[in-house]
Scaffold this motif. Sequence first.
Motif, PDB file in Angstrom:
ATOM      1  N   SER A 248       3.636  10.065   4.201  1.00  0.00           N
ATOM      2  CA  SER A 248       2.201  10.082   4.474  1.00  0.00           C
ATOM      3  C   SER A 248       1.391  10.121   3.179  1.00  0.00           C
ATOM      4  CB  SER A 248       1.857  11.288   5.357  1.00  0.00           C
ATOM      5  OG  SER A 248       0.469  11.373   5.584  1.00  0.00           O
ATOM      6  N   ASP A 249       1.831  10.958   2.225  1.00  0.00           N
ATOM      7  CA  ASP A 249       1.115  11.074   0.949  1.00  0.00           C
ATOM      8  C   ASP A 249       1.144   9.770   0.156  1.00  0.00           C
ATOM      9  OD1 ASP A 249       0.531  13.662   1.533  1.00  0.00           O
ATOM     10  OD2 ASP A 249       2.046  14.546   0.214  1.00  0.00           O
ATOM     11  N   VAL A 250       2.295   9.108   0.130  1.00  0.00           N
ATOM     12  CA  VAL A 250       2.408   7.859  -0.635  1.00  0.00           C
ATOM     13  C   VAL A 250       1.476   6.795  -0.059  1.00  0.00           C
ATOM     14  CG1 VAL A 250       3.954   5.948  -1.193  1.00  0.00           C
ATOM     15  CG2 VAL A 250       4.720   8.307  -1.511  1.00  0.00           C
ATOM     16  N   LEU A 251       1.422   6.685   1.266  1.00  0.00           N
ATOM     17  CA  LEU A 251       0.510   5.719   1.878  1.00  0.00           C
ATOM     18  C   LEU A 251      -0.948   6.029   1.513  1.00  0.00           C
ATOM     19  CD1 LEU A 251       1.989   5.242   5.479  1.00  0.00           C
ATOM     20  CD2 LEU A 251       1.822   3.512   3.679  1.00  0.00           C
ATOM     21  N   GLU A 252      -1.314   7.296   1.631  1.00  0.00           N
ATOM     22  CA  GLU A 252      -2.699   7.695   1.340  1.00  0.00           C
ATOM     23  C   GLU A 252      -3.039   7.480  -0.136  1.00  0.00           C
ATOM     24  OE1 GLU A 252      -5.513  11.706   1.526  1.00  0.00           O
ATOM     25  OE2 GLU A 252      -3.578  11.657   2.572  1.00  0.00           O
ATOM     26  N   ASN A 253      -2.141   7.882  -1.022  1.00  0.00           N
ATOM     27  CA  ASN A 253      -2.417   7.758  -2.450  1.00  0.00           C
ATOM     28  C   ASN A 253      -2.461   6.298  -2.897  1.00  0.00           C
ATOM     29  OD1 ASN A 253      -2.407  10.534  -2.485  1.00  0.00           O
ATOM     30  ND2 ASN A 253      -0.351  10.725  -3.370  1.00  0.00           N
ATOM     31  N   CYS A 254      -1.606   5.458  -2.308  1.00  0.00           N
ATOM     32  CA  CYS A 254      -1.644   4.028  -2.633  1.00  0.00           C
ATOM     33  C   CYS A 254      -2.955   3.402  -2.179  1.00  0.00           C
ATOM     34  CB  CYS A 254      -0.462   3.315  -1.987  1.00  0.00           C
ATOM     35  SG  CYS A 254       1.113   3.577  -2.822  1.00  0.00           S
ATOM     36  N   LYS A 255      -3.405   3.768  -0.994  1.00  0.00           N
ATOM     37  CA  LYS A 255      -4.672   3.228  -0.491  1.00  0.00           C
ATOM     38  C   LYS A 255      -5.833   3.622  -1.408  1.00  0.00           C
ATOM     39  CE  LYS A 255      -7.549   1.383   2.551  1.00  0.00           C
ATOM     40  NZ  LYS A 255      -8.831   1.740   1.953  1.00  0.00           N
ATOM     41  N   GLU A 256      -5.865   4.898  -1.837  1.00  0.00           N
ATOM     42  CA  GLU A 256      -6.929   5.350  -2.725  1.00  0.00           C
ATOM     43  C   GLU A 256      -6.851   4.634  -4.075  1.00  0.00           C
ATOM     44  OE1 GLU A 256      -6.425   9.542  -2.911  1.00  0.00           O
ATOM     45  OE2 GLU A 256      -7.364   9.926  -0.949  1.00  0.00           O
ATOM     46  N   ALA A 257      -5.629   4.446  -4.593  1.00  0.00           N
ATOM     47  CA  ALA A 257      -5.468   3.765  -5.877  1.00  0.00           C
ATOM     48  C   ALA A 257      -5.872   2.294  -5.781  1.00  0.00           C
ATOM     49  CB  ALA A 257      -4.012   3.891  -6.343  1.00  0.00           C
ATOM     50  N   PHE A 258      -5.554   1.624  -4.676  1.00  0.00           N
ATOM     51  CA  PHE A 258      -5.962   0.233  -4.479  1.00  0.00           C
ATOM     52  C   PHE A 258      -7.481   0.115  -4.391  1.00  0.00           C
ATOM     53  CE2 PHE A 258      -1.664  -0.858  -2.364  1.00  0.00           C
ATOM     54  CZ  PHE A 258      -1.144  -1.242  -3.579  1.00  0.00           C
ATOM     55  N   ASP A 259      -8.097   1.055  -3.672  1.00  0.00           N
ATOM     56  CA  ASP A 259      -9.562   1.025  -3.561  1.00  0.00           C
ATOM     57  C   ASP A 259     -10.208   1.201  -4.930  1.00  0.00           C
ATOM     58  OD1 ASP A 259      -9.330   0.684  -0.858  1.00  0.00           O
ATOM     59  OD2 ASP A 259      -9.724   2.790  -0.340  1.00  0.00           O
TER      60      ASP A 259
END
Length: 275
Positions: A248-259
């Motif tokens: 869950s954390d990896v998905l969330e952190n990747c989304k924030e980094a992409f944004d």
Amino acid sequence: MNSSLSIRSFAEYVEQFTSLLIDYSPKLISALIILFVGLYAIRIINRLVRKIMIKRELDPTLSKFLADSLLWALRLLLFVSFISKLGIETSSFVAILGAAGLAIGLSLQGSLSNFAGGMLIILFKPFRVGDTIEAQGVIGTVLEIQIFVTKLITGNNQTIFVPNGILSNGVIINYSMQGNRRADLVFSLSYDTNIKTAKDIVMQVMQNHPKVLKNPAPTVAVKSLTDSAIILAINPWAKNADFGAMASDVLENCKEAFDAAGIVTQPYVRESSKA
């Protein structure tokens, strides 16, 4: 006349019953002594056997099964000894038990199949108590392996009882046996994305996460190129206890980094040109 005859007959019956009771009382008393002493001895033996198995660190499920089997075997032997002491023929009683067992066995074929499945699970150990497994369309943590069913608890705290017969004969996925587990995550990115930049961002996110294992190393690669998006496959590893939170954390952190990098993470669809 009739009244005196009835009184005399009743007196004779009482006398015969008293005489029979006096003659039979030694057998009855000795049978009751065997019964109570036997029950107490069985309790002591059962406790002693359980302590020995715990001391030798046997599997808890196997220990419970062996102790329960020994308990019922001793009780059956005690019951046979009790009725034998009362003067009842045990040969005819055993024949009756055999016939009853055959009838019960034919009527409980499903239960016997579950019993055999429970024996196979206990002996060959495809999973243990505390393991997370997937079988028969359900995923859960094993709470208890009983003789006829296995008790699971799901992530939303539902208790599921799976019959051991179908469980032992079906496909079982044990997520806990290897200790570590890999997450298979995907992201759909716009075709305007620089693939190397996106991969570097994902790798940086995984390397910075404390629950992502360094060995085996996490990986990120292009999974496919669809008509509308670049599909990235993201594969971090974690210990079983950390798996859910890590994914869950990896998905969330990747989304924030992409944004933050201006990368579009939703499927990118090109508009068709008007004629």
